[in-house]
Design an enzyme around this catalytic site. Structure first.
Site, PDB file in Angstrom:
ATOM      1  N   LYS A 126     -11.100   0.291 -16.833  1.00  0.00           N
ATOM      2  CA  LYS A 126     -11.623   0.273 -18.213  1.00  0.00           C
ATOM      3  C   LYS A 126     -13.116   0.611 -18.195  1.00  0.00           C
ATOM      4  O   LYS A 126     -13.601   1.365 -19.030  1.00  0.00           O
ATOM      5  CB  LYS A 126     -11.402  -1.102 -18.854  1.00  0.00           C
ATOM      6  CG  LYS A 126      -9.939  -1.440 -19.080  1.00  0.00           C
ATOM      7  CD  LYS A 126      -9.345  -0.574 -20.165  1.00  0.00           C
ATOM      8  CE  LYS A 126      -7.864  -0.775 -20.327  1.00  0.00           C
ATOM      9  NZ  LYS A 126      -7.204   0.209 -21.172  1.00  0.00           N
TER      10      LYS A 126
ATOM     11  N   SER B 125       7.566  -0.222 -22.651  1.00  0.00           N
ATOM     12  CA  SER B 125       7.991  -0.444 -24.042  1.00  0.00           C
ATOM     13  C   SER B 125       9.373   0.184 -24.226  1.00  0.00           C
ATOM     14  O   SER B 125       9.860   0.879 -23.330  1.00  0.00           O
ATOM     15  CB  SER B 125       6.992   0.187 -25.005  1.00  0.00           C
ATOM     16  OG  SER B 125       6.795   1.544 -24.690  1.00  0.00           O
TER      17      SER B 125
ATOM     18  N   SER C 216     -11.634  -3.490 -22.841  1.00  0.00           N
ATOM     19  CA  SER C 216     -11.304  -4.897 -22.638  1.00  0.00           C
ATOM     20  C   SER C 216     -12.563  -5.694 -22.336  1.00  0.00           C
ATOM     21  O   SER C 216     -13.540  -5.163 -21.775  1.00  0.00           O
ATOM     22  CB  SER C 216     -10.342  -4.970 -21.448  1.00  0.00           C
ATOM     23  OG  SER C 216     -10.319  -6.269 -20.927  1.00  0.00           O
TER      24      SER C 216
ATOM     25  N   TYR D 176      -7.840  -3.104 -12.420  1.00  0.00           N
ATOM     26  CA  TYR D 176      -7.544  -2.882 -13.844  1.00  0.00           C
ATOM     27  C   TYR D 176      -8.845  -2.867 -14.655  1.00  0.00           C
ATOM     28  O   TYR D 176      -9.122  -1.934 -15.408  1.00  0.00           O
ATOM     29  CB  TYR D 176      -6.595  -3.963 -14.386  1.00  0.00           C
ATOM     30  CG  TYR D 176      -6.584  -4.010 -15.893  1.00  0.00           C
ATOM     31  CD1 TYR D 176      -5.954  -3.012 -16.634  1.00  0.00           C
ATOM     32  CD2 TYR D 176      -7.250  -5.020 -16.599  1.00  0.00           C
ATOM     33  CE1 TYR D 176      -5.978  -3.022 -18.030  1.00  0.00           C
ATOM     34  CE2 TYR D 176      -7.278  -5.042 -17.986  1.00  0.00           C
ATOM     35  CZ  TYR D 176      -6.646  -4.041 -18.692  1.00  0.00           C
ATOM     36  OH  TYR D 176      -6.674  -4.051 -20.067  1.00  0.00           O
TER      37      TYR D 176
HETATM   38  N1  NAD Z   1      -2.800  -6.939 -24.190  1.00  0.00           N
HETATM   39  C1  NAD Z   1      -3.983  -7.267 -23.703  1.00  0.00           C
HETATM   40  O1  NAD Z   1      -4.223  -8.416 -23.324  1.00  0.00           O
HETATM   41  C2  NAD Z   1      -5.100  -6.253 -23.640  1.00  0.00           C
HETATM   42  C3  NAD Z   1      -6.426  -6.681 -23.539  1.00  0.00           C
HETATM   43  C4  NAD Z   1      -7.444  -5.732 -23.448  1.00  0.00           C
HETATM   44  C5  NAD Z   1      -7.131  -4.368 -23.434  1.00  0.00           C
HETATM   45  N2  NAD Z   1      -5.820  -3.980 -23.512  1.00  0.00           N
HETATM   46  C6  NAD Z   1      -5.514  -2.544 -23.466  1.00  0.00           C
HETATM   47  O2  NAD Z   1      -4.902  -2.155 -24.669  1.00  0.00           O
HETATM   48  C7  NAD Z   1      -3.949  -1.114 -24.420  1.00  0.00           C
HETATM   49  C8  NAD Z   1      -2.626  -1.510 -25.018  1.00  0.00           C
HETATM   50  O3  NAD Z   1      -2.221  -2.763 -24.465  1.00  0.00           O
HETATM   51  P1  NAD Z   1      -0.831  -3.444 -24.810  1.00  0.00           P
HETATM   52  O4  NAD Z   1      -1.010  -4.904 -24.640  1.00  0.00           O
HETATM   53  O5  NAD Z   1      -0.301  -2.898 -26.085  1.00  0.00           O
HETATM   54  O6  NAD Z   1       0.015  -2.917 -23.584  1.00  0.00           O
HETATM   55  P2  NAD Z   1       1.488  -2.289 -23.543  1.00  0.00           P
HETATM   56  O7  NAD Z   1       1.865  -2.177 -22.119  1.00  0.00           O
HETATM   57  O8  NAD Z   1       2.373  -3.048 -24.460  1.00  0.00           O
HETATM   58  O9  NAD Z   1       1.229  -0.837 -24.171  1.00  0.00           O
HETATM   59  C9  NAD Z   1       0.789   0.251 -23.412  1.00  0.00           C
HETATM   60  C10 NAD Z   1       1.754   1.397 -23.651  1.00  0.00           C
HETATM   61  O10 NAD Z   1       1.317   2.524 -22.887  1.00  0.00           O
HETATM   62  C11 NAD Z   1       2.445   3.142 -22.317  1.00  0.00           C
HETATM   63  N3  NAD Z   1       1.978   3.862 -21.116  1.00  0.00           N
HETATM   64  C12 NAD Z   1       1.484   3.346 -19.964  1.00  0.00           C
HETATM   65  N4  NAD Z   1       1.168   4.328 -19.107  1.00  0.00           N
HETATM   66  C13 NAD Z   1       1.456   5.498 -19.724  1.00  0.00           C
HETATM   67  C14 NAD Z   1       1.362   6.871 -19.349  1.00  0.00           C
HETATM   68  N5  NAD Z   1       0.941   7.227 -18.145  1.00  0.00           N
HETATM   69  N6  NAD Z   1       1.748   7.821 -20.244  1.00  0.00           N
HETATM   70  C15 NAD Z   1       2.210   7.469 -21.471  1.00  0.00           C
HETATM   71  N7  NAD Z   1       2.345   6.193 -21.868  1.00  0.00           N
HETATM   72  C16 NAD Z   1       1.970   5.220 -21.004  1.00  0.00           C
HETATM   73  C17 NAD Z   1       3.417   2.012 -22.026  1.00  0.00           C
HETATM   74  O11 NAD Z   1       4.769   2.443 -21.954  1.00  0.00           O
HETATM   75  C18 NAD Z   1       3.184   1.080 -23.216  1.00  0.00           C
HETATM   76  O12 NAD Z   1       4.062   1.362 -24.279  1.00  0.00           O
HETATM   77  C19 NAD Z   1      -3.911  -0.935 -22.908  1.00  0.00           C
HETATM   78  O13 NAD Z   1      -4.731   0.157 -22.562  1.00  0.00           O
HETATM   79  C20 NAD Z   1      -4.506  -2.220 -22.376  1.00  0.00           C
HETATM   80  O14 NAD Z   1      -5.136  -2.067 -21.140  1.00  0.00           O
HETATM   81  C21 NAD Z   1      -4.807  -4.893 -23.638  1.00  0.00           C
END
Ligand code: NAD
Length: 332
Positions: free
Chosen positions: A154, A36, A124, A150
């Site tokens: 979860k 991000s 998820s 992945y």
């Molecule tokens: N988008 C999807 O399709 C989806 C579906 C099911 C679950 N999720 C889960 O929802 C959550 C958010 O997803 P999203 O789509 O907003 O993803 P995203 O990648 O946009 O957001 C995740 C954020 O976490 C930060 N991050 C990652 N590792 C980190 C760490 N070690 N320390 C600090 N920050 C860290 C990243 O910089 C990012 O800003 C995630 O856990 C993802 O697995 C997403």
């Protein structure tokens, strides 16, 4: 409430932060910006009139977590931080187990050491693996036939949360199992803008629309579905963000699990048609072979969230497409 949002500059996190601040909560954000951009913080300030405190920090950094948690007493942690690229997790499993599982253990230690008992966790629909049905309720078994590291991270995190709840009666974990988040904030200020090569359908459609990719590859049109392409449950990210607000209002000790989805399935070709309708432009695509691990069809039964949290989706695929296109225009 005073809330720490990990991953709060990411796609779902940023939309949730906007809803939380708008509802009057005091929010702090922790993110390492690996997927991000810091400019999301300006967009959040523009949208809400509030600039939340931001820690550029990694959940793998235990000392930093201790420092952050000793500075503030949070009521709740909403935990989005994690890596989410399914294909990358197959190539680099250890990176995923380390970041997602070890990172969450560090976070939980920092919470419990400072008396923070409440967490809302981004899980998820992948935790259901291949349950042999297409309509998913929360009581289906989890953890069987999950095809990617992945998805397994979860599942493992869910199990860790359950074990903590067994050992500590005052601990509260709300597990939200998301289906397929799409769309963007209607303002066009925030949306999905991942670093690197995306894996999910919508960000790829966006890259094709932006001219970055020549066409969309559709993995298989010979599935036993209405038009032969895979069917998923797409949920507008603003609806999803509001699901977190609803969960926050119903925190209770123990483990609570909710599916957050629309309850409706949409095929890949229907998504392409919806994008074309909203943009007025053709979206080039080609049909390629099936991708290992893809299930033909799934959608949420989101009734538990409605019954217990009073939450359901309000926005449609057409709304998601309109808002995505609006966001793309703002990015250009
Ligand atoms: N988008 C999807 O399709 C989806 C579906 C099911 C679950 N999720 C889960 O929802 C959550 C958010 O997803 P999203 O789509 O907003 O993803 P995203 O990648 O946009 O957001 C995740 C954020 O976490 C930060 N991050 C990652 N590792 C980190 C760490 N070690 N320390 C600090 N920050 C860290 C990243 O910089 C990012 O800003 C995630 O856990 C993802 O697995 C997403």
């Amino acid at each position: 409430m005073k809330i720490l949002v990990t991953g709060g500059t990411g796609f779902i996190g940023s939309h949730t932060v906007v809803e939380l601040i708008s509802a009057g909560h005091e929010v702090e954000i922790l993110d390492n910006l690996s997927n991000s951009k810091e400019s999301v913080l300006d967009a959040i300030s523009k949208l809400t009139g509030v600039s939340p405190k931001f820690y550029k920090a990694d959940i793998l950094d235990k000392a930093r977590l201790t420092e952050i948690f000793s500075g503030t007493k949070y009521d709740v942690v909403i935990h989005f931080a994690g890596l989410k690229a399914v294909a990358e997790s197959v190539e680099q499993p250890l990176k995923y187990y380390e970041n997602n599982v070890e990172g969450t253990i560090n976070l939980l230690n920092a919470m419990l050491n400072t008396g923070v008992d409440n967490i809302i966790f981004s899980s998820s629909a992948t935790v259901y693996g291949d349950p042999g049905v297409t309509a998913y309720t929360e009581d289906l078994p989890t953890g069987q036939n999950i095809t990617s590291p992945y998805g397994k991270t979860k599942y493992m995190i869910e199990e860790i949360l359950k074990d903590i709840a067994m050992s500590k009666p005052e601990f509260s974990a709300t597990i939200l199992r998301y289906f397929n988040p799409v769309g963007a904030h209607p303002s066009g200020f925030i949306g999905e803008d991942p670093n690197g090569r995306p894996n999910n359908l919508m960000p790829i459609i966006m890259k094709v629309a932006q001219g970055e990719y020549p066409e969309l590859s559709i993995y298989g049109d010979d599935y036993p579905t209405s038009d032969g392409t895979c069917i998923r449950d797409y949920i507008h990210v603003v609806d999803l963000a509001k699901g977190h607000l609803a969960a926050l209002q119903h925190i209770k000790p123990g483990i609570s699990v909710y599916n957050l989805g629309s309850g409706k399935g949409t095929s890949v070709l229907e998504m392409v048609a919806a994008f074309e309708k909203a943009s007025g432009k053709k979206l080039p695509y080609k049909i390629v072979g099936r991708r290992t691990g893809d299930l033909p069809e799934m959608h949420a039964i989101p009734e538990k969230a409605f019954r217990e949290l009073g939450w359901k989706t309000e926005l449609t695929i057409d709304d998601a497409m309109r808002d995505t296109i609006n966001y793309l225009r703002a990015l250009a």
